[in-house]
Scaffold this active site. Structure first.
Site: not given
Ligand code: CTP
Length: 211
Positions: A21-22
Site C-alpha cells: 500500500s502507500n
C-alpha cells in the site's frame, strides 16, 4: 452537481496477513467530499481503507484493491458529472496472492514479482463524455512536467499536483501545498489546510461546469 470522489490508498494483498500500500491518509479526498456536500452537491465517495469518520451527507462506498476501486468507479460514474480521483491507487500488485501465510522457512532473501494494477483514469477515458475529470499528482521531482504529462495522457480538465518532499504537503498531514494545472495555465497556492485546498478546487470545478 453530482460528484464522484475517490480517496485514500488501495491495498494489494500478498497473502492473508500482508499487503502492499502507500502512505495516503485519505484526508484530501474526505475534505473534498465534506466541502462538496456542505455546498449542497450530491456526493459519492469511494474510499480505500482509512481511519477517518465518514463525511456528512455523502454516500460512502468502501473498497480495498485498485481492481475494486475501478469496478466501483465504473458503476457510479454513469450518474455523476464530475470525477475527482484523489485516491492514491497502488500502481503494483503481487503477481501471485498466497492463500496461506508465506513462511520465512529460513530464507535469506525473497524476491516478489509484481504486476501493474489497472490505471483507473485511463481505463474509463472512453466513458468521459462531457464530464469533468480532475486528477491528483504526488511527485518528488519534475512536478510541472509530470503534472502536464498526466493532465494530457489521462484526459483531465484539471490536475492538482504537490511536491511530497515539501514540509506540510502531501501525506498524513492536515495541510497541503499544491499547484493546479489546466491545459492553458497553472496556479500555485500557498500552504493551506486541506479543507481550504478543497474549497479552492471546488471553486475551480464550479467555474468550469458553470453549475
Ligand atoms: N490513478 C489512477 N489509477 C492508477 C494510478 C493512478 O486512476 N492505477 C490516478 C490517481 O488517482 C491520480 C492520477 O491518476 O488522480 C495520477 O496518479 P499518480 O499515482 O500520480 O500517477 P501514475 O499514473 O501512477 O504515474 P507515475 O507512477 O508515473 O507517477
Amino acid at each position: 452537481m453530482k460528484l464522484l470522489i475517490t480517496a485514500g490508498p488501495t491495498r494489494e494483498p500478498l497473502d492473508p496477513v500482508r499487503f502492499l500500500s502507500n502512505r495516503s491518509s485519505g484526508k484530501m479526498g474526505y475534505a473534498l467530499a465534506e466541502e462538496a456536500a456542505a455546498r449542497g452537491h450530491e456526493v459519492t465517495l469511494i474510499s480505500g481503507p482509512v481511519a477517518l469518520q465518514p463525511p456528512k451527507n455523502a454516500q460512502v462506498v468502501r473498497v480495498v484493491t485498485a481492481a475494486d476501486m475501478l469496478a466501483a468507479v465504473k458503476l457510479h460514474l454513469k450518474k455523476c458529472d464530475v470525477l475527482i480521483m484523489a485516491a492514491a491507487v497502488a500502481d503494483w500488485r503481487p503477481a501471485r496472492v498466497g492463500k496461506r501465510k508465506m513462511k520465512k522457512g529460513g530464507a535469506q532473501r525473497l524476491t516478489l514479482e509484481l504486476q501493474p494494477t489497472p490505471d483507473i483514469l485511463k481505463s474509463i477515458g472512453k466513458l468521459k463524455g462531457r464530464r469533468i475529470f480532475v486528477g491528483f499528482a504526488a511527485e518528488t521531482h519534475n512536478l510541472r512536467a509530470e503534472a502536464k504529462r498526466k493532465l494530457r495522457e489521462k484526459n483531465l480538465d484539471l490536475i492538482v499536483a504537490n511536491d511530497v518532499t515539501v514540509p506540510g504537503a502531501g501525506f498524513e498531514v492536515e495541510t497541503n501545498c499544491v499547484t493546479i494545472f489546466d491545459a492553458q495555465s497553472e496556479e500555485q497556492w500557498p500552504l493551506l489546510a486541506k479543507r481550504d485546498v478543497a474549497e479552492r478546487i471546488l471553486d475551480r470545478i464550479e467555474d468550469l461546469g458553470k453549475f
